[in-house]
Design a protein around this motif. Structure first.
Motif: not given
Length: 220
Positions: A13-31
């Motif tokens: 799970t810990a190894k996947r957290l950066p993947l989630y964070l990276r993609n969520l941050t991109i989605l956040d910048t897209k509104g």
């Protein structure tokens, strides 16, 4: 923010957290303000059941029928990954790959900073290249201590990687990202991740051939 027991989070799970964070941050910048596990699964190529299980280790992050609040997930994952804490990074091996990484200098995360670079080539030691003073590996322990280095990125070729990593470990550094694919011997208390560019490229080509109709990030 909740005080998470990070030791109880499974390593997978810990190894996947950066993947989630990276993609969520991109989605956040897209509104995008909220997301469901199925949508995040399509983006990350992590099964939605796995995403829900990963999130369950962190408490009640979402609501049934509503999904997850994107900005809240970013805050949770940022805290767990300590991405809000400033971390100084050193690069050892200042060839073409080292220069490329230094020039990128984590533009998406202001709390990750490449503070210094090292090499063994007498032709470049002591010179300033692309804005970075190149230190000798002989001075690694001293400079790493002075600049409060927490993480090292190694682009040293496999044939010299063990010797370079030994110097890093001897200096007290316990977090290493190694771009040489061959495994090196390290003490149990040291964390190391390997980036094999050949394997990454083959994985990318596999997904490109077999998942043509899926708009997604290739899982790490």
């Amino acid at each position: 923010m909740k005080d998470y027991n990070k030791e109880k989070i499974p390593r997978a799970t810990a190894k996947r957290l950066p993947l989630y964070l990276r993609n969520l941050t991109i989605l956040d910048t897209k509104g995008m303000t909220r997301i469901k596990s199925k949508q995040l699964s399509e983006i990350t190529q992590v099964p939605s059941a796995t995403i829900r299980r990963d999130f369950s280790y962190l408490g009640e992050l979402g609501r049934s029928g509503y999904g997850y609040d994107v900005s809240y997930l970013i805050k949770v994952f940022s805290e767990i990954l300590d991405s809000e804490e400033k971390s100084c990074v050193a690069i050892i091996g200042f060839g073409n790959l080292g220069k490329a990484l230094a020039n990128n200098n984590f533009r998406r995360n202001k709390n990750l900073t490449i503070s210094c670079v090292f090499d063994i080539d007498p032709e470049i030691i002591g010179k300033t290249i692309t804005g970075f003073h190149v230190y000798s590996m002989d001075d690694f322990k001293q400079i790493a201590h002075e600049k409060n280095i927490r993480v090292v990125i190694s682009t040293v070729p496999s044939e010299n990687a063990q010797q370079a990593i030994d110097v890093v470990v001897d200096s007290g550094i316990t977090a290493i990202l190694n771009f040489a694919p061959d495994r090196v011997e390290i003490p149990k208390h040291v964390s190391i991740r390997y980036i094999d560019l050949t394997t990454e490229l083959l994985t990318l080509l596999f997904f490109d051939r077999h998942y043509k109709n899926t708009s997604s990030a290739v899982p790490s």
